[in-house]
Design a protein around this motif. Structure first.
Motif, mmCIF file in Angstrom:
data_model
loop_
_atom_site.group_PDB
_atom_site.id
_atom_site.type_symbol
_atom_site.label_atom_id
_atom_site.label_comp_id
_atom_site.label_asym_id
_atom_site.label_seq_id
_atom_site.Cartn_x
_atom_site.Cartn_y
_atom_site.Cartn_z
ATOM 1 N N PRO A 200 0.845 -1.216 0.000
ATOM 2 C CA PRO A 200 0.000 0.000 0.000
ATOM 3 C C PRO A 200 0.874 1.257 0.000
ATOM 4 O O PRO A 200 0.986 1.948 1.020
ATOM 5 N N ARG A 203 -0.851 4.775 0.868
ATOM 6 C CA ARG A 203 -1.268 4.858 2.273
ATOM 7 C C ARG A 203 -0.061 4.986 3.195
ATOM 8 O O ARG A 203 -0.042 5.808 4.114
ATOM 9 N N ASP A 204 0.965 4.178 2.958
ATOM 10 C CA ASP A 204 2.138 4.220 3.830
ATOM 11 C C ASP A 204 2.868 5.554 3.717
ATOM 12 O O ASP A 204 3.414 6.065 4.707
#
Length: 309
Positions: A200, A203-204
């Motif tokens: 991800p 998101r990270d």
């Protein structure tokens, strides 16, 4: 040469401490001054640890100093309005997280270069800070209990030092002992490959920028607590020194990789140099010259060992 390559930066720190201890044994080489140095480096190191998270991704967050200033002004303004300490701290940290997440979203979602996105957003934050403060230093209504967070001591250690220890342990564990930390290093190593294997990435990246800003916000709160006031440019000195600490740390333990222990070493070098030169009565302009030269020398010592392999 292998010793220099692996531990050159640590040896440089030890050499700097030895030089100052010989030059001023009665003032520098004491336990009380050692504790004082840890207090002096605490806020810088907290900001630098946040910058480390972003640099693991191969990005920069140039808004950290603006967030430090914002946190101090926002806290002082809320205190002046009679808001309780816990509510103020939570509100300020949430606002800092939102600022960092916004920068991260711009970088991750729209691929805006982090240098440009965070520089521009930092300018926006700086304008917001001046609007809230009207360009003035805020100092009224700051509770004594809040000031203890930046001035007090516990078990003989300054509270800022204890904050630094806690932050360092938490974020060292986060980067080195969790899947999230390993994903950040993977994204920093090759973002496209990380995306292709299903990590991800967006998101990270947003989370990393948000955590970076959260630590800058925490440093702003502690700075306000220590000074008992907040200035709209109070965090201006942290940007370059924080990244200098991270870059110095990248030469300490791993092959060019940012890490929390390395950043602590980098921050310690900057704090020791500043403390030692102040004790020796060196004028501030000369301190800047010598600090830059000593940082370069520390890196060159490390690279000398590398070239010798």
């Amino acid at each position: 040469m292998t010793l220099l390559r692996r531990y050159g930066t640590l040896l440089a720190l030890a050499l700097i401490i030895l030089v100052f201890a010989i030059a001023s044994p009665q003032a520098f080489g004491t336990m009380s001054n050692l504790v004082n140095i840890t207090q002096q480096m605490a806020l810088l190191a907290i900001v630098a640890i946040g910058a480390t998270l972003v640099m693991v991704l191969g990005e920069f967050d140039l808004s950290v100093s603006a967030v430090v200033s914002w946190a101090g002004i926002a806290a002082a303004a809320l205190f002046a309005a009679g808001i309780a300490v816990p509510v103020v701290m939570i509100t300020v940290l949430v606002s800092a997280v939102a600022m960092g997440a916004t920068s991260g979203f711009l970088v991750a979602r729209y691929r805006v270069p982090s240098f440009i996105a965070t520089l521009a957003f930092g300018t926006v934050i700086g304008g917001l800070t001046f609007w809230v403060s009207n360009g003035a230093t805020l100092f009224s209504g700051i509770p004594a209990g809040f000031r203890d967070l930046g001035r007090g001591s516990l078990a003989g250690f300054p509270v800022p030092t204890l904050w630094l220890i806690g932050v360092a342990i938490v974020f060292w564990l986060l980067l080195d002992q969790t899947e999230f930390g390993r994903r950040l290093y993977a994204i920093g190593g090759n973002r496209e490959a990380a995306r292709l294997v299903g990590l991800p990435v967006r998101r990270d990246m947003v989370v990393a920028f948000a955590l970076c800003a959260a630590l800058a916000g925490l440093a702003g709160l502690l700075l306000t607590a220590r000074l008992g006031s907040a200035h709209p440019t109070g965090g201006g000195g942290y940007l370059l020194q924080a990244y200098a600490a991270v870059f110095l740390g990248m030469t300490a333990f791993r092959e060019g990789e940012p890490s929390v222990p390395g950043t602590l070493v980098g921050a310690a070098i900057i704090a020791v140099v500043s403390n030692g030169l102040t004790i020796l009565g060196v004028p501030s302009f000369l301190q800047d010259l010598l600090t830059g030269a000593i940082i370069l020398a520390a890196v060159l010592v490390r690279n000398f060992g590398r070239d010798g392999d």
